[in-house]
Design a protein around this motif. Structure first.
Motif, PDB file in Angstrom:
ATOM      1  N   UNK A 184     -16.062  98.482  40.387  1.00  0.00           N
ATOM      2  CA  UNK A 184     -15.685  98.019  41.729  1.00  0.00           C
ATOM      3  C   UNK A 184     -14.344  98.639  42.155  1.00  0.00           C
ATOM      4  N   UNK A 185     -14.311  99.211  43.332  1.00  0.00           N
ATOM      5  CA  UNK A 185     -13.096  99.826  43.866  1.00  0.00           C
ATOM      6  C   UNK A 185     -13.015 101.317  43.656  1.00  0.00           C
ATOM      7  N   UNK A 186     -13.864 101.885  42.794  1.00  0.00           N
ATOM      8  CA  UNK A 186     -13.849 103.331  42.524  1.00  0.00           C
ATOM      9  C   UNK A 186     -14.837 104.025  43.450  1.00  0.00           C
ATOM     10  N   UNK A 231     -16.209 113.654  27.448  1.00  0.00           N
ATOM     11  CA  UNK A 231     -16.787 112.796  28.488  1.00  0.00           C
ATOM     12  C   UNK A 231     -18.297 112.729  28.321  1.00  0.00           C
ATOM     13  N   UNK A 232     -18.831 111.535  28.290  1.00  0.00           N
ATOM     14  CA  UNK A 232     -20.277 111.328  28.193  1.00  0.00           C
ATOM     15  C   UNK A 232     -20.829 110.854  29.524  1.00  0.00           C
ATOM     16  N   UNK A 248     -19.194 108.250  32.557  1.00  0.00           N
ATOM     17  CA  UNK A 248     -19.140 108.578  33.981  1.00  0.00           C
ATOM     18  C   UNK A 248     -19.883 107.541  34.812  1.00  0.00           C
ATOM     19  N   UNK A 249     -21.068 107.141  34.355  1.00  0.00           N
ATOM     20  CA  UNK A 249     -21.851 106.140  35.095  1.00  0.00           C
ATOM     21  C   UNK A 249     -21.103 104.809  35.168  1.00  0.00           C
ATOM     22  N   UNK A 250     -20.466 104.418  34.078  1.00  0.00           N
ATOM     23  CA  UNK A 250     -19.727 103.164  34.059  1.00  0.00           C
ATOM     24  C   UNK A 250     -18.556 103.199  35.045  1.00  0.00           C
TER      25      UNK A 250
END
Length: 417
Positions: free
Chosen positions: A98-100, A86-87, A91-93
């Protein structure tokens, strides 16, 4: 002046004028009103219990597994997983999708929990500092959640009350857990808290620990995890959000070349969610039966009232009152009876819901139903829909029997009283 409403009020509210006569209307009215009241109360209870049951079970499954999981496409269905890397950009993306609502990392590792006298198979679920403790705080029965600090590994864990009772452990106690890699590795943990969700399938299995414990056991680097868990803003749009996340990761790979596998909680637990969906059919059947029973009791009540008032109908027809107007009179009477029945039905249904919600008098076996008491969940919109539906269906069912008025002959009815 509304003549039909005036006559209906005189018939319904002024029935005590004929006290010297033996009347059949009061028992018929009471039966009709009771049918509406019981039917509506049962419908309110049915919807409240089924909706509550579905939401409680669903929330528990989501509490253990989140709404959406992103794992390695090469992982099998066991808890011994292949990692993904995981980068920060990933995580930022995901957080900006939308919805997360929330993104957190996790890792799992099967093992064996052992004390001096007992042992039990477990799954160690590693969590990081980004973990949302809301679900487990709600079901914590002793102790407190442990703190996860990046760069510092803690031995504190959270276990279920079932495991604690089975192995005779309490908060502050320590135990050994054994894990099989190339060889057998042992780790000593200390219990910081005990939870009890009532979901026996998961309570018997999961022990929450620091994710660094699993990285150390598996010799993973600091960016390796079993997967990512995503919480969404709106469960009703879960499939839409999962598809959006899947599209974002479709052509992406981690720094080790691994492919991402996106699944919603419904895909991870199809048996449980298909079972919950079947409950909607049960609700539909019960609502249909209750509306039918309520409607037929009202039909019988209205027919008796019409037959009892045959002489009055004949007189009104003789003086020029049209059939349509007379039908409207008895539909007004029906609405009075339906209104009274619905009032008592709401009082009974809502009172029973409140008593169960407040005192949890009706209990369940958690090993079978995943809950320790009958749940109650009723929204204002569900309540309004039940009432509007009952009123509409009941009034529509009154239209057919009201046509009996058109068959009444004034000459014959006036001659015989």
């Amino acid at each position: 002046m509304n003549v039909e409403l005036f006559i209906a009020r005189r018939i319904h509210f002024g029935g005590k004028a004929d006290q010297g006569k033996t009347r059949i209307t009061p028992p018929a009215v009471r039966i009709a009103v009771a049918g509406i009241a019981i039917g509506l109360a049962v419908m309110i209870l049915t919807v409240a219990i089924v909706v509550g049951f579905k939401q409680e079970v669903r929330d528990k499954v989501i509490g253990f597994g989140s709404h959406i999981q992103i794992t390695n496409f090469d992982s099998n269905s066991s808890y011994e997983t292949a990692p993904i890397h995981v980068s920060d950009s990933l995580l930022d993306m995901l957080r900006q999708t939308h919805g997360v609502r929330h993104v957190e990392a996790f890792a799992t590792k099967p093992g064996l929990l052992k004390t001096d006298t007992d042992f039990q198979g477990i799954v160690l679920k590693g969590i990081g500092s980004d973990y949302d403790w809301g679900f487990f705080r709600k079901h914590l029965v002793e102790g407190r959640p442990f703190s996860v600090t990046p760069g510092r590994m803690t031995t504190d864990v959270l276990i279920s009350r079932h495991l604690a009772d089975l192995l005779r452990l309490r908060c502050g106690d320590s135990f050994l857990a054994y894990f099989v890699q190339d060889d057998i590795k042992a780790r000593k943990f200390r219990i910081s808290g005990i939870y009890d969700t009532g979901f026996s399938d998961y309570d018997h299995l999961f022990v929450l620990a620091d994710i660094e414990q699993i990285r150390t056991l598996n010799d993973w680097p600091s960016d390796a995890v079993s997967g990512l868990e995503l919480l969404v803003d709106d469960y009703d749009r879960l499939d839409e959000t999962a598809e959006r996340v899947d599209t974002l990761l479709l052509n992406r790979r981690d720094n080790a070349g691994n492919t991402y596998f996106v699944r919603s909680i419904r895909e991870l637990n199809p048996i449980i969610f298909n079972w919950l969906d079947l409950l909607d059919l049960n609700v539909a059947v019960i609502l249909a039966l209750m509306m039918a029973v309520s409607g037929f009791t009202m039909i019988s009540g209205l027919l008796i009232i019409i037959l009892e008032r045959t002489n009055m109908i004949g007189i009104l027809k003789a003086v020029g009152q049209p059939d349509r107007s007379l039908r409207r009179v008895f539909l007004y009477i029906s609405s009075f009876l339906i209104g009274r029945g619905m009032l008592w039905g709401n009082v009974i249904g809502l009172a029973l819901c409140w008593v169960q919600w407040q005192f949890r008098l009706l209990t369940l076996d958690p090993s079978i139903y995943y809950l320790d008491a009958v749940p109650i969940r009723l929204s204002i919109w569900s309540w309004l829909l039940i009432n509007v539906g009952t009123l509409t269906v009941s009034l529509l069912m009154m239209l057919a029997p009201s046509y009996l008025i058109t068959k009444i002959n004034p000459a014959r009815t006036i001659r015989f009283e």
